[in-house]
Enzyme design. Structure first.
Site, PDB file in Angstrom:
ATOM      1  N   ARG A  59       0.907  -1.046  -0.107  1.00 54.22           N
ATOM      2  CA  ARG A  59       0.152  -0.185  -0.040  1.00 54.22           C
ATOM      3  C   ARG A  59       0.677   1.373  -0.181  1.00 54.22           C
ATOM      4  O   ARG A  59       0.630   1.776  -0.820  1.00 54.22           O
ATOM      5  CB  ARG A  59      -1.105  -0.312   1.781  1.00 54.22           C
ATOM      6  N   THR A  60       1.872   1.498   0.906  1.00 51.19           N
ATOM      7  CA  THR A  60       2.442   2.529   1.307  1.00 51.19           C
ATOM      8  C   THR A  60       3.488   3.202  -0.277  1.00 51.19           C
ATOM      9  O   THR A  60       3.311   4.289  -0.239  1.00 51.19           O
ATOM     10  CB  THR A  60       3.046   2.853   2.637  1.00 51.19           C
ATOM     11  N   LYS A  87      26.030  -6.721  -0.543  1.00 52.60           N
ATOM     12  CA  LYS A  87      27.230  -7.015  -1.157  1.00 52.60           C
ATOM     13  C   LYS A  87      28.128  -5.953   0.380  1.00 52.60           C
ATOM     14  O   LYS A  87      29.672  -5.679  -0.147  1.00 52.60           O
ATOM     15  CB  LYS A  87      27.358  -6.343  -2.386  1.00 52.60           C
ATOM     16  N   ARG A 109      11.313   3.511   3.707  1.00 57.92           N
ATOM     17  CA  ARG A 109      11.148   2.785   4.947  1.00 57.92           C
ATOM     18  C   ARG A 109      11.804   1.716   4.929  1.00 57.92           C
ATOM     19  O   ARG A 109      13.036   1.567   4.002  1.00 57.92           O
ATOM     20  CB  ARG A 109       9.755   2.297   4.071  1.00 57.92           C
ATOM     21  N   HIS A 137       5.732   6.624  11.452  1.00 54.99           N
ATOM     22  CA  HIS A 137       5.218   5.762  10.439  1.00 54.99           C
ATOM     23  C   HIS A 137       3.855   7.588  10.060  1.00 54.99           C
ATOM     24  O   HIS A 137       2.011   7.389   9.769  1.00 54.99           O
ATOM     25  CB  HIS A 137       4.280   4.548   9.764  1.00 54.99           C
TER      26      HIS A 137
END
Ligand code: NCD
Length: 312
Positions: A59-60, A87, A109, A137
């Site tokens: 969603r976000t 890496k 995020r 959030h």
């Protein structure tokens, strides 16, 4: 006031009530825009945005990307699964490499709480926190409060109960900060093991009994149990959790008033909320998703106008 007090959106903790009101007024405008037949405006035509997702999201990520495209920004996407992080590259190196491609804004995020704040100190771009571990959030809390305002006329004076896994939830913490700034009363309800110890100290009431919590509130925000953040068992079984903290239609219909039901998604149907509740007319779950695009357009637009302003 016509501009935000901040250059980044790192958490609701860092913004004022006036900032939230400005975001809501701007979102009202964009909500009207996205309901037009031509849903796109040229506002961010000269802005490049990198969406950096170091943790899963549906969603976000889609909501931010759509908001950016509707504002005509140039967009690049990065997800940790397919990156060079494996890496051994550091976060600052990864982001600086991306920024050297002349990126103005970063939507990030990240699983680590405080990742956005850390990055804001080290790089020269406007940063929007799209969820940092179990911390904040902010755009989710903004769209949640905006959806309450839309359904009930105002957030001030409303009684909101947040139900479920408060301990691991960035949605809970950002909602608490936003609801408090806007003058709502808040209680939490959930297994004692999933309530943070500090909850009483930040002015939030605790109601261990779900029926009593629902009888008290105007709005119930149902949260998902964040199994992926748990390394031990916090309650005996999912069945017992659902019996004590799940909302079903029978319970909802037996209350003395019609409450509003919210959920940030993703829903575990039949665990914290049954399908007939999620799909009922008391549920504003899909309004939340729709409002998310307008709220993110507003945040991006307001932060981008500060970038331009600084360059003048
Ligand atoms: C939430 C999240 O990722 O914090 N979802 C979302 O952003 N809509 C809540 C969750 O994962 O349960």
């Amino acid at each position: 006031m016509s501009e935000l007090s901040v250059n980044h959106l790192l958490g609701i903790k860092y913004i004022s009530e006036a900032d939230i009101e400005l975001i809501f007024e701007t979102a009202d405008h964009f909500k009207e825009v996205i309901n037009r037949s031509i849903k796109k405006v040229p506002s961010l035509r000269d802005i490049t945005i990198a969406n950096l997702f170091f943790e899963n999201s549906t969603r976000t990520r889609l909501s931010f990307e759509l908001a950016e495209k509707r504002l005509s920004a140039d967009v690049i996407n990065f997800s940790a699964a397919s990156s060079s992080l494996k890496k051994g590259e550091t976060l600052i190196d990864t982001v600086n490499n991306i920024l050297s491609m002349k990126v103005d804004m970063v939507v990030m995020r990240h699983p680590n709480p405080g990742a956005g704040v850390f990055l804001a100190k080290h790089i020269n771009a406007s940063i929007i926190n799209a969820g940092d571990g179990a911390h904040e959030h902010p755009t989710q809390a903004l769209l949640d409060c905006y959806s309450i305002r839309e359904r009930l006329g105002d957030v001030a004076g409303k009684k909101v109960v947040i139900v479920g896994d408060i301990l691991h939830s960035r949605v809970a913490l950002s909602n608490i900060f936003a609801l408090q700034k806007l003058g709502a009363e808040i209680k939490v309800c959930g297994p004692k093991t999933l309530l943070p110890k500090y909850i009483g100290e930040i002015g939030v009431g605790v109601e261990p009994d779900l029926r009593a919590a629902l009888e008290w509130c105007d709005v119930a925000n149902m949260l998902r149990v964040q199994n992926e953040r748990m390394d031990i068992s916090y309650f005996p079984t999912t069945r017992e959790y659902t019996q004590q903290f799940g909302v079903n239609k029978k319970l909802l219909d037996s209350l003395n008033k019609e409450i509003v039901v919210m959920h940030p998604g993703p829903i575990n149907r039949g665990v914290e909320i049954t399908s007939d509740v999620a799909d009922s007319k008391q549920s504003i779950i899909l309004d939340q998703v729709q409002n998310g695009v307008a709220i993110r357009m507003a945040v991006l637009y307001l932060l981008a106008s500060k970038i331009k302003h600084n360059e003048d």
